[in-house]
Design a protein around this motif. Structure first.
Motif, short mmCIF file in Angstrom:
data_model
loop_
_atom_site.label_atom_id
_atom_site.label_comp_id
_atom_site.label_asym_id
_atom_site.label_seq_id
_atom_site.Cartn_x
_atom_site.Cartn_y
_atom_site.Cartn_z
N VAL A 1 -17.62 29.92 -3.96
CA VAL A 1 -17.06 30.45 -2.73
C VAL A 1 -16.78 32.19 -2.96
N ALA B 1 -17.34 26.84 4.47
CA ALA B 1 -17.07 25.83 3.40
C ALA B 1 -17.93 24.75 3.34
N ALA C 1 -16.88 25.02 -7.53
CA ALA C 1 -16.65 25.25 -6.23
C ALA C 1 -16.13 26.65 -6.18
N THR C 2 -15.04 26.90 -6.75
CA THR C 2 -14.30 28.19 -6.57
C THR C 2 -15.40 29.31 -6.90
N CYS D 1 -12.97 24.42 -0.59
CA CYS D 1 -13.96 25.63 -0.04
C CYS D 1 -13.36 26.12 1.22
N THR E 1 -12.10 29.92 2.15
CA THR E 1 -12.76 30.58 2.81
C THR E 1 -12.28 30.67 4.49
N ALA F 1 -20.69 26.18 1.17
CA ALA F 1 -20.01 26.22 -0.26
C ALA F 1 -20.20 24.89 -0.87
#
Lengths: 201, 274
Positions: A81, A46, A77-78, A36, A40, A49
């Motif tokens: 974000v 981060a 997670a991607t 993250c 970012t 996220a």
């Protein structure tokens, strides 16, 4: 300390054990937070996220179909974000932290423990410099670069995650690396000798 | 260095080139030192990014049991829960049978209308042919008596008139046309009879001469044709409905309506019973 058995923990989570899920969180939270942060370039975003990624993972645990749990988690997670980035783009706001003078900044996040203080210092400076270069990339190029060079995903997985053609991944990655090369060549002495790059000009 | 060269070098580093592309690029690398330098610079750049350390999370992201204690993946309790699965199956089966029954009744009801429609279609041309047969005769013969008189006269003199050539030709053609019509679909009967009636009166016109005897036979010919046609028409009225086979016909709209009704009922049942 009990032995970490990911398969057993996943089965327990599928039966409704939050305790087992939290054991998985503790195991992977550094990796998720790092991803993250790379995407970012901002510690606070981060942090948000990463927390959201674990909440989403828990709520959608029934969509996990086996394979690498870490890869599945990283994909979530991607997406978090980029969903957040899209949302922020539609509704731009100024955070209170952005109004604080820059000298009160806590600095970049520390690497995970295990290195000597000198190495940590060097790594921190170098990592911050590389992260600054990553932050100069466009959002599309940054996503592809982080997913390929930081996370090590194959092209096809990146294309699937970002809903683009594999040719698009190739061209974005090529442009991202080319931009990183130009940016890093300006770092000079900060780079270890074996990594020093000659400037294009 | 073109953008395409960078793309090739980048994919080459990741092993994402196919055999042909890889061999072509390796051949170029053997001869082109600038390309080799660029590949080396790209390799170092990628190595630097890959060497980025994993960061330490600023806090634990474990979920609070007070908030997330119950796993959301557990299936929600149904609003209407039946105690046994076989009760559900029984109800679904009963609903399916009921639907099938309604569909069959609807089909039979629809089919029952078919013969009535056929009768109506068959009766119409019979009447038309009778009228058309009677009307052209006076227009050709001019001085011919009214149809009622003609019919009465022709009934009485039928045996005298039949030997005439004109009457023979007319009745033969009418018989043939009726035989053909019996073998044809009901809908074409009217046109067949009408056409044959018109042609049946033609020989009578051709045989029309100034002599009285011939004049009388000419008068009798179409009259006899009228009688013949009326007789055949009556036979046709009786004969057509009887052999009509029961045809199961469904229009596309009916099929669509029934499929939709079935799907909707099935969906409602599933929603309620799950």
């Amino acid at each position: 300390m009990a032995e970490y058995n990911e398969v057993a923990l996943i089965e327990q989570v599928q039966q409704g054990s939050l305790e087992a899920f939290n054991a998985l969180v503790l195991r992977h939270q550094n990796a998720v937070y790092t991803l993250c942060y790379r995407l970012t370039g901002d510690a606070a975003r981060a942090d948000d996220a990463a927390q959201m990624a674990f909440i989403n993972a828990y709520q959608r645990f029934d969509t996990f179909r086996g394979g690498s749990f870490k890869a599945w988690l990283m994909r979530i997670a991607t997406n978090v974000v980029y969903d957040t980035a899209r949302y922020d783009k539609r509704r731009p706001v100024t955070a209170l932290e952005d109004l604080v003078p820059p000298d009160s900044d806590d600095g970049p996040p520390l690497p995970a423990p295990g290195a000597s203080p000198e190495e940590v210092l060097q790594q921190t400076e170098l990592a911050a410099a590389i992260q600054d270069c990553i932050n100069t990339l466009s959002e599309d190029q940054r996503a592809v670069l982080v997913m390929c060079d930081v996370e090590g995903y194959p092209y096809q997985d990146i294309a699937d995650s970002l809903n683009v053609q594999i040719g698009t991944v190739k061209s974005r990655l090529s442009r991202a690396r080319s931009a990183m090369r130009r940016c890093l060549s300006a770092l000079g002495e900060l780079l270890p000798p074996e990594y020093r790059l000659k400037s294009d000009d | 260095m073109t953008e395409q060269d960078y793309e090739l070098l980048s994919a080459y580093l990741d092993g994402e080139l196919n055999t042909t592309e890889r061999e072509a690029l390796e051949a170029r690398l053997m001869m082109d030192s600038a390309l080799r330098d660029e590949l080396e610079a790209l390799r170092r750049t990628v190595a630097l990014v890959r060497a980025l350390p994993e960061l330490r999370a600023p806090r634990n992201y474990t979920l609070d049991p007070a908030v997330y204690g119950r796993h959301p993946a557990a299936p929600p309790k149904p609003i209407l829960a039946f105690p046994r699965a076989n009760v559900r199956r029984l109800l679904i089966a009963a609903a399916s049978v009921m639907l099938a029954f309604v569909a069959v009744v609807a089909l039979l009801t629809n089919n029952g209308l078919q013969p009535t429609q056929t009768n109506q279609v068959a009766a119409m041309p019979t009447l038309t042919s009778t009228v058309e047969t009677a009307i052209p005769a006076p227009s050709v013969l001019g001085t011919m008596p009214p149809p009622a008189t003609k019919l009465q006269a022709s009934t009485g003199d039928a045996l005298d008139v039949i030997p005439s050539a004109a009457a023979d030709a007319a009745s033969t053609m009418a018989t043939e046309s009726l035989m053909r019509a019996m073998g044809q679909p009901t809908a074409t009967l009217a046109s067949t009879l009408a056409a044959d009636t018109a042609s049946g009166s033609a020989p009578a016109d051709e045989n029309d001469t100034p002599s009285d005897a011939m004049f009388e036979s000419a008068i009798a010919a179409p009259t006899d044709a009228d009688v013949t046609m009326e007789t055949f028409s009556m036979e046709a009225e009786e004969a057509i409905p009887a052999p009509a086979p029961p045809v199961l016909t469904l229009s596309m709209a009916q099929v669509v309506v029934w499929v939709n009704v079935t799907l909707v009922v099935w969906g409602v049942l599933r929603m309620v019973l799950q």
